[in-house]
Design an enzyme around this catalytic site. Structure first.
Site, mmCIF file in Angstrom:
data_model
loop_
_atom_site.group_PDB
_atom_site.id
_atom_site.type_symbol
_atom_site.label_atom_id
_atom_site.label_comp_id
_atom_site.label_asym_id
_atom_site.label_seq_id
_atom_site.Cartn_x
_atom_site.Cartn_y
_atom_site.Cartn_z
ATOM 1 N N GLU A 139 -9.143 94.042 -9.484
ATOM 2 C CA GLU A 139 -9.031 94.595 -8.143
ATOM 3 C C GLU A 139 -10.169 94.177 -7.203
ATOM 4 O O GLU A 139 -10.954 95.003 -6.738
ATOM 5 C CB GLU A 139 -8.910 96.116 -8.223
ATOM 6 C CG GLU A 139 -7.658 96.536 -8.991
ATOM 7 C CD GLU A 139 -7.409 98.035 -9.016
ATOM 8 O OE1 GLU A 139 -8.264 98.801 -8.555
ATOM 9 O OE2 GLU A 139 -6.337 98.445 -9.506
ATOM 10 N N GLU A 161 -1.695 96.409 -14.514
ATOM 11 C CA GLU A 161 -1.907 97.854 -14.406
ATOM 12 C C GLU A 161 -0.687 98.488 -13.757
ATOM 13 O O GLU A 161 -0.215 98.033 -12.710
ATOM 14 C CB GLU A 161 -3.154 98.217 -13.591
ATOM 15 C CG GLU A 161 -4.443 98.088 -14.363
ATOM 16 C CD GLU A 161 -5.643 98.708 -13.637
ATOM 17 O OE1 GLU A 161 -5.437 99.653 -12.850
ATOM 18 O OE2 GLU A 161 -6.762 98.219 -13.848
#
Length: 771
Positions: free
Chosen positions: A247, A497
């Site tokens: 991220e 994820e």
């Protein structure tokens, strides 16, 4: 040279027998984000600033306990592990001071993962940069290298850190993620990705801070990759690839006006400063700002508040001993002053903002910066450096490229970066459920469609009813996958994820054992994954230490599929007696309980009884509670359940002869379907293989329909786990498979514990069904 255990062919994964591999994975583990010594989950303050003298040895779990966890995950059908580790675990003591004890522990755990036949993807994990900026990832010394003082973050709100929050139990839900838009992260990510362009005075050891941070991070990953290679029996055999960075975030790069909240900033919660207000707070100035909360229709302004640091600065003081880590900071980078003031953005004497558009254009080209520009220029500069370091050690490593979350991927198609050994690895969460911590079966929002401007009005993005919500999830994931192909080229897509919060409805499930909300949410996410055409996923998350009080022990998150306060799903119910399938249930199933938060007329099914008597055959294994004793107060949750395991323990293709056209599992009707197309027939030596969990498909209660050929179902301990597989020999061309198991209701809470047979007895009970 041995053949690659897993290789990429176009947009599919292939095994050594040229079958398409579908990767069904899990992140291991959530508690790898914080150290073992001292043991510092995010709600503890003691020794928090002891950032140099610590150890992560024992994460994600000890070598002794690894067998329990790996055998459990194997039994649940997982084939891929996204191995979560942090830069801090490897290089916490200071620049180039690697923790070789942790490296050797990691190698030992990876060897055990090899024994269980897992594929492993190495994930250099970070959330909002570091534990010291409210997340996880980078070591403490990197914060000091950027000229920031982490001890001043609470007063200046440069970061909201759970460890330093006055009442940890009241730390606001999901507020940690807003640290991306607070001073510390805004400054550090700007320095990490684009320091040479926007922070040219930040020179340390003769390098701009961008190169200094990137070089140390990449070299730390390279060092671990080298040690894995030197181990001799892990590379390719178990570790098949590396992810770029979890991220990534642009910091301030591309902000058109730092005095306002950017229109693209969708998440606001708690005190929500503009970048300019964050800069003032970081220099000790009081600011009045808007406060935000998250409601049924998304973020809304809830009021205003005054934040007064009382003169305390988030930047290191001028008298700070900068010799602590052995670096030499350039004299042009002055401590005791805001780095942005030193670059002429504002005047500390008058508190006047001088260059509100400082980050709006590329200083080199003069072009306006948006997130897409950032990704193609600065993220890709980092990605190339990371890829070169890893492939310099392991030339055949599969590189999982993760661009900024939900942003447009980099334009790589047809360029030299269009690497055939690359995987697109996006993330996706149902934001409404995650932020509200409630499964809303009535409505949800097509967030991805909104971000891409596909609706004339946000009202048109609202989806009404569970069927529409499930289809919306599927369509969003499918759109993300297709966007990856359009921009990055023909590569596999693996969502690394995706997951759900378990502490929904004010922890209703922990008090009642009713996990039907969680089951519905988990099933909806898997329905989306299975229907979107992606090549695999790694569910977030497995946290062995999870408990009902503190969840995953990190920032109030509670997404782990296991908990020491819950029970493990039985291996297989004993249902050979047909009377047991039709007898009245002695257990209340909450999806039909109108008092349950998850009650739904549409998904209620009163004709699928379940009895505790049917759930006797369970796998003999170490329980969660025998590994770790729970201290969860009874009032928080004294009714252990199965944590919606029936929704994530589900059938899936393992290896398919030819190409998968579609597959999916209808949980409500316990029906698995697979469609494929192949040029060559599947044989006894090279069959199509499907994982069939015994809980849903118990021996003697499985109905199989195939378009051609023959099949066998057997339970074996291949790769160290008792796995039930369907092996199918079929003709060439388009083929289909349908497998029906035992229907039962979701979110079931059992009334009594059952005896578990031993390993030998299970082997005796496990036969081989042949058709």
């Amino acid at each position: 040279m041995a053949p690659l255990r897993l290789r990429i062919e176009g947009r599919t994964f292939r095994d050594t027998r040229n079958r398409e591999v579908t990767l069904r994975g899990i992140n291991v583990a959530g508690d790898a984000k914080f150290p073992t010594s001292p043991d510092l989950p995010s709600h503890k303050l003691d020794h928090f600033y002891q950032g140099d003298d610590l150890s992560f040895v024992g994460r994600p779990f000890s070598v002794d306990e690894a067998h329990v966890h790996f055998s459990r995950l194997k039994r649940w059908g997982y084939t891929l592990i996204r191995y979560v580790f942090t830069w801090e675990a490897l290089e916490h003591a200071g620049p180039r001071k690697y923790d070789e004890d942790w490296v050797q522990h990691t190698i030992q755990v990876l060897r055990l993962a090899k024994d269980y036949g897992f594929y492993v993807l190495m994930d250099p994990h970070q959330d909002v940069w570091s534990r010291f900026t409210g997340g996880s990832g980078a070591p403490m010394w990197t914060v000091y290298a950027c000229g920031l003082n982490p001890r001043a973050f609470p007063a200046t709100e440069a970061a909201w850190v759970h460890n330093t929050y006055p009442k940890p139990a009241e730390y606001p839900k999901m507020i940690w993620s807003t640290n991306y838009t607070r001073l510390a992260c805004q400054a550090i990510f700007t320095m990490f990705f684009a320091g040479k362009a926007f922070v040219p005075k930040a020179i340390i050891d003769g390098k701009n801070i961008q190169d200094y941070l990137q070089d140390h991070f990449v070299e730390a990953c390279r060092h671990l990759a080298l040690r894995i290679q030197e181990a001799g029996d892990i590379e390719n055999a178990v570790v098949i690839g590396w992810e770029s960075m979890n991220e990534p975030n642009r910091g301030l790069v591309g902000y058109q006006d730092i005095s306002v909240i950017p229109s693209e900033q969708k998440l606001q919660k708690g005190p929500s400063p503009t970048a300019w207000q964050a800069i003032l707070l970081g220099s000790g100035r009081p600011c009045e700002m808007d406060t935000w909360d998250f409601g049924g229709l998304g973020p809304y302004k809830s009021g205003t508040t005054l934040v007064d640091p009382k003169g305390e600065m988030a930047w290191l003081p001028a008298d700070y001993d900068d010799s602590r880590y052995g670096w030499k900071r350039d004299p042009g980078w002055k401590l005791g002053e805001c780095i942005w003031a030193q670059h002429g953005i504002w005047n500390p004497s008058s508190d006047e903002l001088l260059k509100k558009d400082y980050f709006a254009k590329d200083p080199e080209s003069g072009r306006k910066i948006d997130y897409e520009y950032f990704t193609n220029k600065w993220f890709m500069t980092y990605y190339r450096k990371h890829k070169e370091a890893i492939t310099g050690i392991y030339a055949d490593a599969i590189m999982f490229c993760q661009p900024p979350v939900l942003e447009i991927p980099p334009s790589l198609k047809g360029t030299k970066d269009d690497d055939p050994n690359m995987v697109f690895s996006p993330h996706y969460y149902d934001g409404v459920t995650l932020m509200m911590k409630k499964w809303n079966r009535y409505w949800n929002v097509d967030v991805f469609g909104l971000l891409r401007g596909r609706y004339l009005s946000p009202a048109f993005a609202i989806k009404i009813g569970e069927t529409a919500i499930r289809n919306c999830f599927r369509d969003q994931l499918s759109a993300i996958r297709r966007e990856g192909i359009d921009y990055m080229g023909n590569h596999p897509c693996v969502f690394t994820e995706i997951g759900i919060p378990y502490d929904m409805d004010d922890k209703y499930a922990y008090k009642t054992g009713d996990y039907s909300s969680q089951s519905s949410a988990m099933d909806a996410n898997h329905f989306a994954l299975e229907g979107s055409g992606v090549n695999g996923y790694t569910l977030w998350v497995y946290t062995a230490m999870n408990n009902h009080e503190w969840g995953d022990l990190w920032n109030g998150e509670d997404l782990s599929i296991v908990s020491i306060d819950d029970k493990l799903l039985p291996l297989s119910p004993r249902t050979n007696d047909s009377k047991d399938q039709t007898s009245a249930s002695t257990s209340t199933t909450s999806i039909d309980d109108r008092s349950s938060p998850a009650f739904s007329e549409g998904r209620s099914n009163n004709n699928s009884p379940v009895s505790p008597r049917n759930l006797k055959q369970t796998l003999s294994t170490t329980s969660m509670s025998s590994l770790q004793r729970s201290n969860t107060p009874a009032e928080i949750g004294s009714n252990p359940g199965y944590r919606a395991a029936e929704a994530y323990v589900r059938p899936s293709p393992i290896a398919t002869v030819g190409n998968v056209l579609s597959y999916g599992f209808d949980l409500r009707n316990c029906t698995f379907t697979l469609a494929l197309d192949c040029e060559n027939a599947a044989t006894e030596d090279v069959p199509t293989e499907v994982f069939l969990p015994q809980f849903h498909f118990p021996r003697g209660n499985v109905n199989v329909e195939v378009s051609s050929g023959k099949w066998t179902i057997s339970v074996d301990d291949e790769d160290g786990g008792m796995i039930q597989r369907l092996r199918w020999q079929h003709a060439e061309g388009k083929q289909s498979l349908t497998v029906k198991g035992v229907k039962r209701r979701q979110g079931t809470s059992l009334a009594e514990e059952e005896e578990t047979p031993g390993y030998l007895e299970q082997c005796r009970q496990s036969g081989c069904a042949v058709m």
